[in-house]
Write a protein that holds these residues in place. Sequence first.
Motif, PDB file in Angstrom:
ATOM      1  N   GLY A   1       0.778  -1.229   0.000  1.00  9.04           N
ATOM      2  CA  GLY A   1       0.000   0.000   0.000  1.00  9.04           C
ATOM      3  C   GLY A   1       0.807   1.275   0.000  1.00  9.04           C
ATOM      4  N   ALA A   2       2.127   1.189  -0.070  1.00 11.06           N
ATOM      5  CA  ALA A   2       3.029   2.346  -0.096  1.00 11.06           C
ATOM      6  C   ALA A   2       3.243   2.898   1.311  1.00 11.06           C
ATOM      7  CB  ALA A   2       2.528   3.432  -1.038  1.00 11.06           C
ATOM      8  N   ILE A   3       4.085   3.923   1.390  1.00 10.88           N
ATOM      9  CA  ILE A   3       4.494   4.472   2.677  1.00 10.88           C
ATOM     10  C   ILE A   3       3.295   5.033   3.445  1.00 10.88           C
ATOM     11  CG2 ILE A   3       4.995   6.822   1.885  1.00 10.88           C
ATOM     12  CD1 ILE A   3       7.224   4.714   4.225  1.00 10.88           C
ATOM     13  N   ASP A   4       2.237   5.419   2.722  1.00 11.09           N
ATOM     14  CA  ASP A   4       1.061   5.986   3.367  1.00 11.09           C
ATOM     15  C   ASP A   4       0.395   4.998   4.311  1.00 11.09           C
ATOM     16  OD1 ASP A   4       1.545   6.872   0.524  1.00 11.09           O
ATOM     17  OD2 ASP A   4       0.249   8.514   1.169  1.00 11.09           O
ATOM     18  N   SER A   5       0.365   3.723   3.948  1.00 16.13           N
ATOM     19  CA  SER A   5      -0.313   2.732   4.777  1.00 16.13           C
ATOM     20  C   SER A   5       0.623   2.051   5.769  1.00 16.13           C
ATOM     21  CB  SER A   5      -0.971   1.658   3.895  1.00 16.13           C
ATOM     22  OG  SER A   5      -0.007   0.981   3.130  1.00 16.13           O
ATOM     23  N   LEU A   6       1.916   2.302   5.664  1.00 15.47           N
ATOM     24  CA  LEU A   6       2.872   1.615   6.521  1.00 15.47           C
ATOM     25  C   LEU A   6       2.657   1.885   8.007  1.00 15.47           C
ATOM     26  CD1 LEU A   6       5.273  -0.267   6.768  1.00 15.47           C
ATOM     27  CD2 LEU A   6       6.793   1.678   6.311  1.00 15.47           C
ATOM     28  N   PRO A   7       2.350   3.116   8.442  1.00 16.62           N
ATOM     29  CA  PRO A   7       2.131   3.315   9.887  1.00 16.62           C
ATOM     30  C   PRO A   7       1.018   2.431  10.444  1.00 16.62           C
ATOM     31  CG  PRO A   7       2.481   5.419   8.818  1.00 16.62           C
ATOM     32  CD  PRO A   7       2.376   4.406   7.716  1.00 16.62           C
ATOM     33  N   GLN A   8      -0.083   2.278   9.692  1.00 18.60           N
ATOM     34  CA  GLN A   8      -1.156   1.408  10.183  1.00 18.60           C
ATOM     35  C   GLN A   8      -0.755  -0.066  10.113  1.00 18.60           C
ATOM     36  OE1 GLN A   8      -5.277   2.156  10.334  1.00 18.60           O
ATOM     37  NE2 GLN A   8      -5.169   3.665   8.653  1.00 18.60           N
ATOM     38  N   SER A   9       0.011  -0.441   9.092  1.00 23.62           N
ATOM     39  CA  SER A   9       0.496  -1.822   9.024  1.00 23.62           C
ATOM     40  C   SER A   9       1.326  -2.152  10.252  1.00 23.62           C
ATOM     41  CB  SER A   9       1.328  -2.036   7.760  1.00 23.62           C
ATOM     42  OG  SER A   9       0.533  -1.997   6.610  1.00 23.62           O
ATOM     43  N   LEU A  10       2.191  -1.213  10.648  1.00 25.80           N
ATOM     44  CA  LEU A  10       3.020  -1.429  11.830  1.00 25.80           C
ATOM     45  C   LEU A  10       2.169  -1.497  13.087  1.00 25.80           C
ATOM     46  CD1 LEU A  10       5.953   0.977  10.927  1.00 25.80           C
ATOM     47  CD2 LEU A  10       6.058  -1.514  10.998  1.00 25.80           C
ATOM     48  N   ALA A  11       1.140  -0.662  13.156  1.00 24.21           N
ATOM     49  CA  ALA A  11       0.262  -0.672  14.325  1.00 24.21           C
ATOM     50  C   ALA A  11      -0.528  -1.968  14.421  1.00 24.21           C
ATOM     51  CB  ALA A  11      -0.693   0.515  14.263  1.00 24.21           C
ATOM     52  N   ALA A  12      -0.682  -2.659  13.284  1.00 23.57           N
ATOM     53  CA  ALA A  12      -1.430  -3.919  13.264  1.00 23.57           C
ATOM     54  C   ALA A  12      -0.555  -5.125  13.575  1.00 23.57           C
ATOM     55  CB  ALA A  12      -2.080  -4.101  11.890  1.00 23.57           C
ATOM     56  N   CYS A  13       0.747  -4.903  13.757  1.00 26.32           N
ATOM     57  CA  CYS A  13       1.683  -6.016  13.923  1.00 26.32           C
ATOM     58  C   CYS A  13       1.720  -6.550  15.354  1.00 26.32           C
ATOM     59  CB  CYS A  13       3.102  -5.576  13.542  1.00 26.32           C
ATOM     60  SG  CYS A  13       3.394  -5.502  11.769  1.00 26.32           S
ATOM     61  N   ALA A  14       1.928  -7.853  15.431  1.00 30.22           N
ATOM     62  CA  ALA A  14       2.221  -8.479  16.709  1.00 30.22           C
ATOM     63  C   ALA A  14       3.682  -8.243  17.070  1.00 30.22           C
ATOM     64  CB  ALA A  14       1.942  -9.979  16.623  1.00 30.22           C
ATOM     65  N   ALA A  15       4.071  -8.582  18.277  1.00 27.15           N
ATOM     66  CA  ALA A  15       5.481  -8.486  18.670  1.00 27.15           C
ATOM     67  C   ALA A  15       6.318  -9.408  17.801  1.00 27.15           C
ATOM     68  CB  ALA A  15       5.633  -8.868  20.136  1.00 27.15           C
ATOM     69  N   ASN A  16       7.453  -8.887  17.337  1.00 26.10           N
ATOM     70  CA  ASN A  16       8.390  -9.650  16.508  1.00 26.10           C
ATOM     71  C   ASN A  16       7.805 -10.037  15.139  1.00 26.10           C
ATOM     72  OD1 ASN A  16      10.560  -9.710  18.427  1.00 26.10           O
ATOM     73  ND2 ASN A  16       9.356 -11.216  19.574  1.00 26.10           N
ATOM     74  N   ALA A  17       6.862  -9.249  14.664  1.00 17.10           N
ATOM     75  CA  ALA A  17       6.294  -9.491  13.339  1.00 17.10           C
ATOM     76  C   ALA A  17       7.272  -9.044  12.262  1.00 17.10           C
ATOM     77  CB  ALA A  17       4.971  -8.751  13.187  1.00 17.10           C
ATOM     78  N   GLU A  18       6.972  -9.426  11.017  1.00 18.12           N
ATOM     79  CA  GLU A  18       7.799  -9.029   9.871  1.00 18.12           C
ATOM     80  C   GLU A  18       6.922  -8.359   8.824  1.00 18.12           C
ATOM     81  OE1 GLU A  18      11.171 -11.372   7.828  1.00 18.12           O
ATOM     82  OE2 GLU A  18       9.438 -11.678   6.521  1.00 18.12           O
ATOM     83  N   VAL A  19       7.398  -7.221   8.318  1.00 11.53           N
ATOM     84  CA  VAL A  19       6.720  -6.495   7.247  1.00 11.53           C
ATOM     85  C   VAL A  19       7.578  -6.591   5.990  1.00 11.53           C
ATOM     86  CG1 VAL A  19       5.880  -4.255   6.447  1.00 11.53           C
ATOM     87  CG2 VAL A  19       5.637  -4.895   8.853  1.00 11.53           C
ATOM     88  N   ALA A  20       7.018  -7.183   4.936  1.00 12.93           N
ATOM     89  CA  ALA A  20       7.693  -7.235   3.640  1.00 12.93           C
ATOM     90  C   ALA A  20       7.233  -6.030   2.844  1.00 12.93           C
ATOM     91  CB  ALA A  20       7.357  -8.531   2.909  1.00 12.93           C
ATOM     92  N   LEU A  21       8.137  -5.079   2.651  1.00 10.64           N
ATOM     93  CA  LEU A  21       7.803  -3.805   2.016  1.00 10.64           C
ATOM     94  C   LEU A  21       7.979  -3.946   0.505  1.00 10.64           C
ATOM     95  CD1 LEU A  21       6.992  -0.866   2.576  1.00 10.64           C
ATOM     96  CD2 LEU A  21       9.427  -0.313   2.722  1.00 10.64           C
ATOM     97  N   VAL A  22       6.854  -4.039  -0.196  1.00 12.75           N
ATOM     98  CA  VAL A  22       6.870  -4.239  -1.638  1.00 12.75           C
ATOM     99  C   VAL A  22       6.943  -2.911  -2.363  1.00 12.75           C
ATOM    100  CG1 VAL A  22       5.546  -5.141  -3.595  1.00 12.75           C
ATOM    101  CG2 VAL A  22       5.663  -6.427  -1.454  1.00 12.75           C
ATOM    102  N   ALA A  23       6.288  -1.893  -1.857  1.00 10.51           N
ATOM    103  CA  ALA A  23       6.285  -0.588  -2.516  1.00 10.51           C
ATOM    104  C   ALA A  23       6.376   0.502  -1.466  1.00 10.51           C
ATOM    105  CB  ALA A  23       5.018  -0.408  -3.342  1.00 10.51           C
TER     106      ALA A  23
END
Length: 334
Positions: A237-259
Amino acid sequence: MRAYRLQDLGSPSALRRQEEDPPQPGHGQALVKVHARSINFRDLLIQQQRYAVPARPSVVPLSDGAGEVVEVGPGVTGLRVGDRVTACYFPKWQAGSLEMPMALDQFGCTRDGMLADYVVAEAAALVPAPEHLSFEQACTLPCAALTAWSALTGGRPIAPGQTVLTIGTGGVALFAVQFAKLFGARVVALTSGAHKAARLRTLGADEVIDRQLHPQWASEVRRLTHGAGVDHVVETGAIDSLPQSLAACAANAEVALVAALGQGSLDASALRGLVTIRRVFVGSRAAYEAMHRAITQHRLEPVIDRAFAFDEAHLAYQHFAEQRHVGKVVIADR
């Protein structure tokens, strides 16, 4: 042969069709009759002169295509006339880490791509198309499918029962849903609109969040995961959605940043829970072959939104740019 070339990059009319002689395979190369090709977001960026790698003047666009070998040059082994093949996004990236010389060699950007009747490629850059897929289906694999595969397999392994968050209904997101279900994961999919939500459910998404109904969708992700958050995010979803993606993460989660194409900024306070952010650059031939085995074993079928005729390439680009598609947009040899 028929071919489209990009002239006057940055112009809406940059795509120009012309007639020219077919290319000839050299040592170690094969000539492929392209029967279908698909559009990726990077192809729009190249046309608009917004892509990270400058395009070669008058290049034939599109990285993704599928066809059959019609001629092999001297020194070619492992390929025969009549073989059904697709091409690797990075022709020179065979395995291991991506190095700069490999990254600068791309179909449809620094070398002629798939929006023509024929393309020449090194034999090492060609991968057999899964036998159960049509050319139109197989042409969706080199970029979107492999990016989704790398996003889910290139970092921490996904354990059955873990939760994966996907964003949108583009090619990468839909392949990520399909692959995540193959690994036994629970999928929470983010989209907008009832039609797209229904399509995601048919692909196996366990939970679908309509961001029009839930603008602060990270809270809804946490509610659906009983407060735990997700273990993996395929961030398309691009950098715009990244803050919410991070807020949705569990502890020690991994985010694969495609765009990372938006104009938003990221507050360091969003990096909670020791989340790992990993950048994904499509994948190597070795990764492609592993994905090929999984697709073949499970007889996975790509989602195609619409297939256009070769003469309708401009319409295909326009349809893709309008971002109403669910799945891949294909230009077939019709």
